[in-house]
Enzyme design. Structure first.
Site, short mmCIF file in Angstrom:
data_model
loop_
_atom_site.label_atom_id
_atom_site.label_comp_id
_atom_site.label_asym_id
_atom_site.label_seq_id
_atom_site.Cartn_x
_atom_site.Cartn_y
_atom_site.Cartn_z
N LYS A 23 0.83 -1.22 0.00
CA LYS A 23 0.00 0.00 0.00
C LYS A 23 0.86 1.26 0.00
O LYS A 23 0.65 2.17 -0.80
CB LYS A 23 -0.92 0.02 1.23
CG LYS A 23 -1.56 1.37 1.49
CD LYS A 23 -2.45 1.34 2.70
CE LYS A 23 -2.07 2.18 3.87
NZ LYS A 23 -1.62 3.54 3.74
N ASN A 24 1.83 1.31 0.91
CA ASN A 24 2.58 2.56 1.05
C ASN A 24 3.48 2.84 -0.15
O ASN A 24 3.80 4.01 -0.42
CB ASN A 24 3.39 2.55 2.35
CG ASN A 24 2.48 2.67 3.57
OD1 ASN A 24 1.30 2.99 3.44
ND2 ASN A 24 3.02 2.41 4.75
N CYS A 117 -5.40 8.33 8.82
CA CYS A 117 -5.77 7.82 10.14
C CYS A 117 -5.57 8.87 11.22
O CYS A 117 -4.60 9.63 11.19
CB CYS A 117 -4.91 6.59 10.47
SG CYS A 117 -5.36 5.15 9.51
N ARG A 122 -0.42 15.10 13.09
CA ARG A 122 0.46 14.66 11.99
C ARG A 122 0.89 15.88 11.18
O ARG A 122 0.34 16.16 10.11
CB ARG A 122 -0.25 13.62 11.12
CG ARG A 122 -0.56 12.35 11.88
CD ARG A 122 -1.22 11.30 11.03
NE ARG A 122 -0.28 10.52 10.24
CZ ARG A 122 -0.62 9.49 9.50
NH1 ARG A 122 -1.88 9.10 9.42
NH2 ARG A 122 0.28 8.82 8.80
N ASP A 125 5.36 19.82 8.44
CA ASP A 125 6.40 20.85 8.36
C ASP A 125 7.64 20.39 7.58
O ASP A 125 8.27 21.19 6.89
CB ASP A 125 6.79 21.32 9.76
CG ASP A 125 7.23 20.17 10.65
OD1 ASP A 125 6.41 19.25 10.88
OD2 ASP A 125 8.40 20.15 11.08
N GLN A 126 7.99 19.11 7.68
CA GLN A 126 9.20 18.64 6.99
C GLN A 126 8.99 18.56 5.48
O GLN A 126 9.92 18.79 4.70
CB GLN A 126 9.65 17.29 7.55
CG GLN A 126 10.04 17.35 9.02
CD GLN A 126 11.12 18.39 9.27
OE1 GLN A 126 12.20 18.35 8.69
NE2 GLN A 126 10.82 19.36 10.13
N ASP A 306 3.56 0.58 12.50
CA ASP A 306 2.34 0.00 11.93
C ASP A 306 2.10 -1.44 12.39
O ASP A 306 1.03 -1.99 12.15
CB ASP A 306 2.39 0.03 10.40
CG ASP A 306 2.19 1.43 9.85
OD1 ASP A 306 1.90 2.35 10.64
OD2 ASP A 306 2.35 1.62 8.63
N ILE A 328 6.89 6.88 17.55
CA ILE A 328 6.69 7.60 16.28
C ILE A 328 5.44 8.48 16.32
O ILE A 328 5.50 9.66 15.96
CB ILE A 328 6.58 6.60 15.09
CG1 ILE A 328 7.77 5.63 15.08
CG2 ILE A 328 6.45 7.37 13.76
CD1 ILE A 328 9.11 6.24 14.76
N ARG A 398 -9.05 0.01 3.72
CA ARG A 398 -8.12 0.98 3.13
C ARG A 398 -6.76 0.34 2.89
O ARG A 398 -5.99 0.81 2.05
CB ARG A 398 -7.90 2.16 4.11
CG ARG A 398 -8.91 3.26 4.00
CD ARG A 398 -8.41 4.47 4.76
NE ARG A 398 -7.04 4.79 4.37
CZ ARG A 398 -6.10 5.25 5.19
NH1 ARG A 398 -6.37 5.45 6.44
NH2 ARG A 398 -4.89 5.50 4.75
C1 UD1 Z 1 4.13 6.70 6.77
C2 UD1 Z 1 3.23 5.52 6.49
C3 UD1 Z 1 2.53 5.09 7.77
C4 UD1 Z 1 3.55 4.83 8.88
C5 UD1 Z 1 4.53 6.00 9.04
C6 UD1 Z 1 5.67 5.69 10.00
C7 UD1 Z 1 2.59 5.93 4.20
C8 UD1 Z 1 1.51 6.30 3.26
N1 UD1 Z 1 2.25 5.94 5.51
O1 UD1 Z 1 3.30 7.76 7.23
O2 UD1 Z 1 1.79 3.91 7.49
O3 UD1 Z 1 2.88 4.65 10.10
O4 UD1 Z 1 5.10 6.32 7.76
O5 UD1 Z 1 6.36 4.57 9.57
O6 UD1 Z 1 3.70 5.61 3.80
N2 UD1 Z 1 6.31 14.32 11.34
C9 UD1 Z 1 6.55 15.64 11.61
N3 UD1 Z 1 6.64 16.51 10.56
C10 UD1 Z 1 6.49 16.10 9.27
C11 UD1 Z 1 6.26 14.75 9.02
C12 UD1 Z 1 6.17 13.87 10.08
O7 UD1 Z 1 6.67 16.03 12.76
O8 UD1 Z 1 6.57 16.94 8.35
C13 UD1 Z 1 6.15 13.36 12.45
C14 UD1 Z 1 4.72 12.82 12.48
O9 UD1 Z 1 3.88 13.63 13.24
C15 UD1 Z 1 4.88 11.49 13.09
C16 UD1 Z 1 6.24 11.04 12.58
O10 UD1 Z 1 6.91 12.21 12.17
O11 UD1 Z 1 4.94 11.61 14.49
C17 UD1 Z 1 6.17 10.03 11.48
O12 UD1 Z 1 5.65 10.59 10.31
P1 UD1 Z 1 6.06 10.12 8.86
O13 UD1 Z 1 7.29 9.30 8.89
O14 UD1 Z 1 6.02 11.32 7.98
O15 UD1 Z 1 4.86 9.17 8.49
P2 UD1 Z 1 3.86 9.26 7.28
O16 UD1 Z 1 4.61 9.52 6.02
O17 UD1 Z 1 2.71 10.12 7.64
#
Ligand code: UD1
Length: 429
Positions: A23-24, A117, A122, A125-126, A306, A328, A398
């Site tokens: 999926k991802n 979810c 979430r 910013d990055q 996950d 995480i 999903r």
């Molecule tokens: C992806 C996966 C999700 C998995 C997660 C962690 C997909 C579609 N989804 O989600 O299934 O649970 O990786 O392995 O691939 N964060 C920030 N700023 C940002 C981005 C992230 O602070 O700009 C924080 C988030 O709040 C969270 C953590 O970093 O606490 C992980 O986020 P991230 O690695 O970005 O996960 P996703 O890409 O949303």
């Protein structure tokens, strides 16, 4: 419409099952196909709601898309719009991968903030840091991400504060469009990042280092369509491994990549589960007593967040104390309330769940509060005594392709039921 999943617990899963496409990986690779000047064919896609949602978004934008038997063909040449609608975008977090691809294709993009979810705050910013470091103009007012190419849209050094999966993919997608060299430091290393990079390379992009924490990109090359097959789903593989172990079963999982599963395999071995790997197969066998363990979720190659939920569901009936720490996401223990309703003894202290294994969970009516919480409900229902009725099935669908069928193939009684609102009888269960 009301959907439920009925599961009778107590059956040891036995037999063979094949993992679906990831999926991802799929949700990143499908948008990436919009960067090409010719059609792409993407194979091994899972038959899940997130993939249908992306198909609908691409068609809405003007692409010519078909999706049948796990194969999607995408001809992006007819795209005329850069503003996918809120109603579709809000359904999934990964819809924000459209920001860099529409920016690259159209020079600007206008994408509502993503959904997905509800597992805590979430932030994005990055991702914004990646886009702006590369010279895009970004405005976030009104709940919409508006990005625009500027005169200084060019390769650069990007240092992520945290190895975010989404930010790594978004920065990689932006960097293949911006002329010149980009280096992404502190990149995430998950298998779907490598798969997305491989797809971009197959389109003619220059991307090196994906799978390490430094990714180098030479951007601005013309990209062409490609034929590509996505990797097997790491989290589905893990969920099936956990379900096999939790039911003290004997399951051969086919079509998997064992190296993606190392952190889970190590934990299962620590518990006393037998795990044998060969090429694309993983056999999981468990009998007798399992030992409690401690887990801390980490970015890849650490233990995946996950799989935290289905693993906790298994530990709920392993005698002794297990400690599960989530590092995480800030709010990923909501499903524990449902496990407690089944008789689990779990306390949550800040980011740690203290699991005191009970001899037996009891089947009841439970609700999946998000996708992976759904996986926890399935594992708990499989090991519980009696019947469970899982609600919130839309979350499970999903991410897990035909999970009821796969469980039946392994000997479980699992039925996915759909009722019209006025047909569902609350007392029947
Ligand atoms: C992806 C996966 C999700 C998995 C997660 C962690 C997909 C579609 N989804 O989600 O299934 O649970 O990786 O392995 O691939 N964060 C920030 N700023 C940002 C981005 C992230 O602070 O700009 C924080 C988030 O709040 C969270 C953590 O970093 O606490 C992980 O986020 P991230 O690695 O970005 O996960 P996703 O890409 O949303």
């Amino acid at each position: 419409m009301i959907e439920t999943l009925l599961i009778d617990g107590g059956v040891r899963l036995k037999g063979e099952v094949t993992v679906s496409g990831g999926k991802n990986a799929a949700v990143a690779i499908i948008p990436a196909a919009l960067l090409a000047d010719s059609p792409s064919t993407i194979e091994n896609l899972p038959d899940i709601d997130d993939v249908y949602c992306l198909r609908d978004i691409l068609i809405w934008l003007g692409a010519d898309v078909t999706f049948e038997h796990g194969v999607m063909s995408i001809d992006p040449r007819g795209i005329t719009r850069n503003d996918p609608p809120y109603e579709l975008v809000r359904k999934m977090r990964a819809s924000y991968y459209l920001v860099p691809v529409l920016l690259g294709r159209m020079g600007s993009s206008c994408v509502p903030m993503p959904g997905g979810c509800d597992i805590g705050n979430r932030p994005i910013d990055q991702t914004i840091k990646g886009l702006t470091s590369l010279g895009a103009d970004v405005d976030l007012s009104g709940g919409v991400i508006r990005a625009q190419v500027t005169d200084h849209f060019e390769g650069t050094e990007v240092f992520l504060d945290f190895p975010s999966v989404g930010a790594t993919i978004n920065t990689m997608l932006t960097a293949v469009c911006a002329k010149g060299a980009t280096t992404i430091h502190n990149a995430a290393k998950e298998p779907h990042i490598v798969d997305t990079a491989n797809f971009l390379s197959s389109m003619g992009a220059w991307v090196k280092g994906a799978g390490t924490d430094v990714i180098r990109i030479r951007g601005g090359r013309p990209l062409h369509g490609s034929n590509y097959a996505v990797i097997p789903d790491q989290i589905e593989t893990g969920t099936l491994m956990i379900a096999a172990a939790a039911t003290r079963g004997d399951v051969m999982i086919r079509g998997a990549i064992p190296t993606h599963m190392e952190s889970l395999t190590a934990k299962l071995l620590e518990m006393g589960v037998h795990v044998n790997e060969a090429d694309d197969r993983i056999r999981v066998r468990a009998d007798g007593k399992l030992r409690p363990i401690n887990i801390k979720t980490q970015v890849y190659p650490g233990f995946p967040t996950d799989l935290q939920q289905p693993m906790t569901a298994m530990l709920a009936s392993v005698p002794g104390s297990s400690y599960v720490t989530e590092t995480i996401f800030e709010n990923r223990f909501r499903y524990v309330d449902e496990l407690r309703r089944m008789g689990a003894n779990i306390r949550v202290l800040e980011r740690t769940a203290i699991v005191e294994g009970v001899p037996q969970l009891r089947g009841t009516r439970i609700t999946a509060t998000d996708l992976r919480a759904g996986a926890a409900m399935i594992v708990a229902a499989l090991i519980a005594e009696g019947r469970s009725e899982i609600k919130g099935v839309k979350y499970i669908m999903r991410g897990y392709e035909r999970i009821d069928e796969k469980l039946r193939l392994l000997g479980a009684m699992a039925i996915h039921k759909t009722y019209a609102d006025n047909e569902y009888n609350d007392d029947e269960f």
